[in-house]
Design a protein around this motif. Structure first.
Motif, short mmCIF file in Angstrom:
data_model
loop_
_atom_site.label_atom_id
_atom_site.label_comp_id
_atom_site.label_asym_id
_atom_site.label_seq_id
_atom_site.Cartn_x
_atom_site.Cartn_y
_atom_site.Cartn_z
N PRO A 144 0.88 -1.42 -0.04
CA PRO A 144 -0.14 0.07 -0.03
C PRO A 144 0.95 1.29 -0.11
O PRO A 144 1.78 1.51 0.78
CB PRO A 144 -0.81 -0.11 1.30
N MET A 145 0.42 2.16 -0.92
CA MET A 145 1.17 3.42 -1.09
C MET A 145 2.38 3.43 -1.64
O MET A 145 3.25 4.40 -1.43
CB MET A 145 1.19 4.34 0.37
N VAL A 146 2.43 2.17 -2.46
CA VAL A 146 3.71 2.29 -3.47
C VAL A 146 3.20 2.26 -4.57
O VAL A 146 3.39 1.39 -5.40
CB VAL A 146 4.64 1.21 -3.06
N HIS A 147 2.38 3.34 -5.13
CA HIS A 147 2.34 4.54 -4.54
C HIS A 147 0.76 4.74 -4.44
O HIS A 147 0.40 5.93 -4.26
CB HIS A 147 3.08 5.62 -5.32
N TRP A 148 -0.13 3.95 -4.70
CA TRP A 148 -1.53 3.96 -4.49
C TRP A 148 -1.84 2.85 -3.38
O TRP A 148 -1.13 2.11 -3.18
CB TRP A 148 -2.38 3.76 -5.66
N PRO A 149 -2.94 3.32 -2.67
CA PRO A 149 -3.32 2.23 -1.67
C PRO A 149 -3.57 0.75 -2.04
O PRO A 149 -3.72 -0.19 -1.06
CB PRO A 149 -4.60 2.95 -0.97
N GLU A 150 -3.98 0.52 -3.29
CA GLU A 150 -4.24 -0.92 -3.49
C GLU A 150 -3.23 -1.46 -4.17
O GLU A 150 -3.35 -2.70 -4.56
CB GLU A 150 -5.46 -0.74 -4.44
N VAL A 151 -1.99 -1.14 -4.28
CA VAL A 151 -0.97 -1.87 -4.69
C VAL A 151 -0.50 -2.99 -4.13
O VAL A 151 -0.49 -2.97 -3.05
CB VAL A 151 0.37 -0.96 -4.98
N MET A 152 -0.15 -4.05 -5.09
CA MET A 152 0.46 -5.29 -4.45
C MET A 152 1.34 -5.68 -5.39
O MET A 152 1.30 -5.44 -6.52
CB MET A 152 -0.84 -6.32 -4.32
N VAL A 153 2.24 -6.55 -5.19
CA VAL A 153 3.35 -7.21 -5.94
C VAL A 153 3.10 -8.66 -5.82
O VAL A 153 2.40 -9.34 -4.93
CB VAL A 153 4.86 -6.51 -5.51
N GLU A 154 3.68 -9.39 -6.64
CA GLU A 154 3.68 -10.82 -6.84
C GLU A 154 5.09 -11.47 -6.90
O GLU A 154 5.89 -11.00 -7.72
CB GLU A 154 2.68 -11.51 -8.07
N TYR A 155 5.16 -12.54 -6.30
CA TYR A 155 6.47 -13.37 -6.29
C TYR A 155 5.96 -14.55 -7.01
O TYR A 155 5.31 -15.36 -6.26
CB TYR A 155 7.28 -13.45 -4.96
N GLU A 156 6.83 -15.09 -7.81
CA GLU A 156 6.47 -16.37 -8.58
C GLU A 156 7.77 -17.06 -8.17
O GLU A 156 8.89 -16.82 -8.59
CB GLU A 156 6.48 -16.04 -10.17
N SER A 157 7.51 -18.38 -7.37
CA SER A 157 8.87 -19.19 -6.80
C SER A 157 9.59 -19.80 -7.53
O SER A 157 10.55 -20.20 -7.22
CB SER A 157 8.18 -19.71 -5.67
N SER A 158 8.77 -20.42 -8.59
CA SER A 158 9.66 -21.41 -9.35
C SER A 158 10.72 -20.59 -10.21
O SER A 158 11.74 -21.18 -10.51
CB SER A 158 8.65 -22.35 -10.33
N GLU A 159 10.60 -19.62 -10.73
CA GLU A 159 11.42 -18.69 -11.52
C GLU A 159 12.13 -17.64 -10.79
O GLU A 159 12.81 -16.89 -11.24
CB GLU A 159 10.85 -18.35 -12.80
N LYS A 160 11.60 -17.29 -9.46
CA LYS A 160 12.16 -16.56 -8.59
C LYS A 160 11.79 -14.90 -9.29
O LYS A 160 12.91 -14.43 -9.36
CB LYS A 160 13.41 -16.83 -8.46
N LEU A 161 10.81 -14.77 -9.71
CA LEU A 161 10.47 -13.50 -10.34
C LEU A 161 9.69 -12.59 -9.37
O LEU A 161 8.61 -13.00 -8.70
CB LEU A 161 9.74 -13.66 -11.56
N LEU A 162 10.13 -11.61 -9.10
CA LEU A 162 9.19 -10.63 -8.63
C LEU A 162 8.31 -9.48 -9.37
O LEU A 162 9.15 -8.80 -10.17
CB LEU A 162 10.15 -9.76 -7.58
N PHE A 163 7.20 -9.50 -9.62
CA PHE A 163 6.56 -8.62 -10.36
C PHE A 163 6.24 -7.30 -9.33
O PHE A 163 5.31 -7.53 -8.53
CB PHE A 163 5.26 -9.04 -10.87
N SER A 164 6.95 -6.18 -9.63
CA SER A 164 7.34 -5.19 -8.66
C SER A 164 6.27 -4.01 -8.56
O SER A 164 6.34 -3.12 -7.95
CB SER A 164 8.69 -4.84 -8.56
N ALA A 165 5.16 -4.02 -9.55
CA ALA A 165 4.44 -3.09 -9.83
C ALA A 165 4.86 -1.63 -10.20
O ALA A 165 6.05 -1.70 -11.10
CB ALA A 165 3.39 -2.63 -8.60
N ASP A 166 4.79 -0.54 -9.74
CA ASP A 166 5.50 0.75 -10.11
C ASP A 166 6.83 0.58 -9.29
O ASP A 166 7.73 1.47 -9.67
CB ASP A 166 4.76 1.99 -9.58
N ALA A 167 7.16 -0.11 -8.39
CA ALA A 167 8.46 -0.26 -7.48
C ALA A 167 9.73 -0.47 -8.60
O ALA A 167 9.30 -1.36 -9.54
CB ALA A 167 8.43 -0.89 -6.54
N PHE A 168 10.85 -0.09 -8.65
CA PHE A 168 11.76 -0.20 -9.68
C PHE A 168 11.46 0.27 -11.03
O PHE A 168 11.87 -0.30 -12.18
CB PHE A 168 12.42 -1.63 -9.35
#
Length: 386
Positions: A144-168
């Motif tokens: 939340p607040m990176v940079h809107w209140p509903e933001v979430m990120v996803e981590y895919e464990s088999s390929e070790k991928l971070l889907f980081s939304a607007d971060a990075f």
């Protein structure tokens, strides 16, 4: 057209935009911007975010090419901002059996943008929830607040991928070869910068993950030297200076304040200081703001105007305040022929910035720089380079 390869199962389906002139109608993007979107092909298929209206047709074509006739099972909605969410309704109507995955705040915001009944097809997730696609599993992390209140990120464990939304994220299309740091810094400070505490919280969560690649919603997929990018994000989000140097932000009506500021610049450089100077009436405001956060010292130089502060400087200080500018040494140079007020008003701003120290003396020029002023500038240079 950019060509991004992640893996056989995880496809990049984002699009470059070189027609846009101002991101969010305020930040110049001379090298355009990318709207990133991804699809995971497994027993179940997940589309991760859509794209801006400006590239809707291209994005839909890239998605359909990646699907090769299959139907997506899920649309993951990481962020509801229209540059990523514009095509939600179009995709939902095209694939009526596709489920929409978001958190409680996502589905509170969805009706603000779309006339779409998702009551029977929404999947509400919270911190730590997982979604299995077969050999790929997504774990959801609220940001939340990176940079809107509903933001979430996803981590895919088999390929070790971070889907980081607007971060990075980063300004610039992916078919442009340019260094990451400068445009990522300008993007972070101006877009996310106010929410450093929230960004720090996300970084702490990410520190516990084994990450092979970061897949943001703007800018390149980051696969090499991840420590460099994470380190910069740690610095930016904690408001610490990134480097030693001076940002000189000035404005001038008839040229006298500019002349004084540039003379100060030459004196600082003669003492070995790195100086980045910005004419606030002409140079990019977002670059000046990013530079102020980059370096550990800031000089403000402005004339009095209508018994107040020259508008370009007022705008600059307004932006710094809005982005939680802090932890810097700040010097002031004012100009005013008969009733100088700029220095007092700039000082009031600086005194409101957390952890900022005012360098003395404050230099007051009345019209044209004179010998007395030059002595004061020399003393100020000594204070800034001690």
């Amino acid at each position: 057209m950019s060509n991004v390869t992640i893996s056989d199962a995880v496809r990049y389906i984002g699009c470059d935009d070189h027609q846009i002139d101002l991101f969010e109608s305020q930040y110049p993007v001379p090298n355009g911007v990318s709207y990133n979107s991804y699809v995971i092909l497994d027993e179940k298929i997940a589309v991760l975010d859509t794209a801006d209206r400006r590239v809707s047709e291209e994005w839909m074509a890239k998605l359909e090419a990646a699907l090769e006739g299959r139907t997506p099972d899920y649309l993951i909605i990481s962020h509801m901002e229209p540059d990523h969410a514009y095509n939600i309704q179009r995709l939902a109507e095209r694939y009526p059996d596709m489920q929409l995955v978001g958190n409680a705040k996502t589905f509170t915001m969805l009706p603000l943008y779309f006339d779409l009944d998702v009551s029977r097809r929404k999947v509400v997730v919270k911190e730590g929830d997982t979604l299995s696609l077969g050999s790929h599993t997504l774990t959801f992390c609220m940001a939340p607040m990176v940079h809107w209140p509903e933001v979430m990120v996803e981590y895919e464990s088999s390929e070790k991928l971070l889907f980081s939304a607007d971060a990075f994220g980063k300004f610039g299309a992916l078919d442009v070869d340019e260094p990451w740091d400068d445009e990522a810094r300008r993007y972070y400070i101006n877009i996310v910068g106010k929410y450093g505490t929230s960004a720090q919280a996300l970084l702490k969560k990410a520190a516990g993950l084994d990450i092979a690649a970061i897949c943001p919603l703007h800018g390149p997929v980051l696969k090499e030297d991840l420590g460099h990018y994470v380190s910069l994000y740690q610095t930016w989000s904690s408001y610490a200076p990134e480097a030693q140097g001076v940002t000189l932000a000035y404005c001038s009506i008839h040229g006298n304040t500019a002349a004084a500021a540039l003379e100060l610049k030459a004196m600082l450089e003669a003492k070995g200081a790195t100086v980045a100077a910005f004419d606030l009436s002409r140079d990019s405001m977002s670059e000046a703001v990013a530079s102020a956060f980059r370096y550990d010292r800031l000089v403000l130089a402005a004339p009095t105007y209508d018994a107040s502060l020259f508008p370009a400087m007022e705008d600059f200080l307004y932006h710094l305040k809005g982005k939680n500018f802090q932890k810097r040494t700040v010097a002031i140079l004012e100009n005013g022929s008969w009733a100088p007020m700029a220095g007092k008003l700039m000082r009031a701003y600086v005194e409101g910035f957390k952890g900022c120290t005012l360098a003395e003396p404050m230099v007051t020029v009345r019209g044209k720089l004179n010998a007395k002023n030059r002595g004061e500038l020399a003393a100020l240079v000594d204070a800034l380079t001690a």
